[in-house]
Design an enzyme around this catalytic site. Structure first.
Site, PDB file in Angstrom:
ATOM      1  N   ASP A 110      -4.453   9.706  10.109  1.00 10.84           N
ATOM      2  CA  ASP A 110      -3.255   8.920  10.408  1.00 10.84           C
ATOM      3  C   ASP A 110      -2.602   9.383  11.706  1.00 10.84           C
ATOM      4  O   ASP A 110      -2.788  10.520  12.150  1.00 10.84           O
ATOM      5  CB  ASP A 110      -2.267   9.028   9.248  1.00 10.84           C
ATOM      6  CG  ASP A 110      -2.744   8.274   8.031  1.00 10.84           C
ATOM      7  OD1 ASP A 110      -2.721   7.035   8.058  1.00 10.84           O
ATOM      8  OD2 ASP A 110      -3.155   8.919   7.044  1.00 10.84           O
ATOM      9  N   GLU A 143       0.855  -1.185   0.000  1.00  9.09           N
ATOM     10  CA  GLU A 143       0.000   0.000   0.000  1.00  9.09           C
ATOM     11  C   GLU A 143       0.891   1.235   0.000  1.00  9.09           C
ATOM     12  O   GLU A 143       1.716   1.416   0.900  1.00  9.09           O
ATOM     13  CB  GLU A 143      -0.912  -0.004   1.225  1.00  9.09           C
ATOM     14  CG  GLU A 143      -1.897   1.147   1.259  1.00  9.09           C
ATOM     15  CD  GLU A 143      -2.874   1.039   2.418  1.00  9.09           C
ATOM     16  OE1 GLU A 143      -3.899   0.357   2.248  1.00  9.09           O
ATOM     17  OE2 GLU A 143      -2.596   1.620   3.489  1.00  9.09           O
TER      18      GLU A 143
END
Length: 253
Positions: free
Chosen positions: A55, A44
């Protein structure tokens, strides 16, 4: 059957994450090679964004470093092509916020596909909220042959799942309930309920850091993802060989 769905038919998988451009274009390509050599089954690649609020702080800083390296949509393609020159089989996912892709037209999505991307996960773009409503971006992904990788959670209702079914391809990411994520009985029940609605592989989205945790997740999930551990390693040691060793220590034998 998409390449992503097909690869899950073989075994339960490890997904490894890198922020594209963190350390520079050439470094990202070499780091990707190292993770593949270490046993990562799917890679990814994060498309850097200036405000990656979903995140954790360490991943956020990796976005900042990549942007400081002047990572653009064109150099992202160069990275994908560089990885594909080394390996044509391991599926590649682009992980992004919607903003960096908002101005990219159908031609750019087609170029992503041609370069070697298999699926796209847009962390802040949900599926339509009602039946009959269309998502132009997801429609464009499907039009060029890219799998939209969608997310569901413990709070996703059956009605919402039916809307997600329309666009979900490849596999699904699942965000477990905090109260049950460490209870194997509880999390297995969550996954059982989700599997009643989807034929796709389902991957626990929690960020794995060691082999014990990975083995626990694989008791109920079709795969697991390692993000922070790999990103942290790139900041601690510029030698990509350490990434290969780290992958081998995280992936259950």
């Amino acid at each position: 059957m998409s390449k992503l769905t097909q690869v899950f038919k073989q075994t339960k998988l490890c997904i490894g994450y890198l922020t594209a451009g963190d350390g520079g274009t050439s470094y990202t390509i070499e780091a990707a090679k190292a993770l593949i050599q270490g046993g990562v089954d799917i890679l990814e690649l994060g498309f850097p964004f200036s405000d990656p609020v979903a995140d954790n702080p360490e991943i956020q800083v990796s976005h900042d470093r990549a942007l400081a390296e002047n990572l653009t949509s064109e150099t992202l393609l160069e990275i994908v092509e560089g990885i594909r020159a080394f390996n044509q089989e391991v599926p590649l996912i682009l992980y992004s916020y919607y903003n960096p892709l908002l101005q990219r037209d159908l031609d750019y999505l087609r170029r992503l596909k041609d370069a070697g991307i298999n699926g796209v996960c847009v962390i802040d773009l949900p599926a339509p909220l009602s039946h009959g409503e269309k998502s132009p971006f997801f429609e464009d992904l499907l039009a060029v042959g890219l799998d939209p990788i969608l997310l569901i959670s413990a709070g996703t209702t059956p009605e919402r799942m039916s809307l997600i079914q329309e666009y979900a391809r490849g596999f699904l990411y699942y965000i477990p309930c905090q109260a049950t994520r460490d209870s194997e009985v509880g999390i297995k029940e969550e996954f059982r309920k989700v599997r009643e609605h989807f034929d796709l592989p389902i991957v626990d989205r929690r960020d794995i850091c060691d082999k014990k945790e990975a083995a626990h997740v694989l008791n109920y999930s079709d795969g697991f993802i390692v993000k922070t551990a790999f990103v942290h390693q790139t900041t601690m040691d510029s030698s990509v060989e350490t990434l290969t060793a780290l992958a081998q220590t995280v992936i259950p034998g």
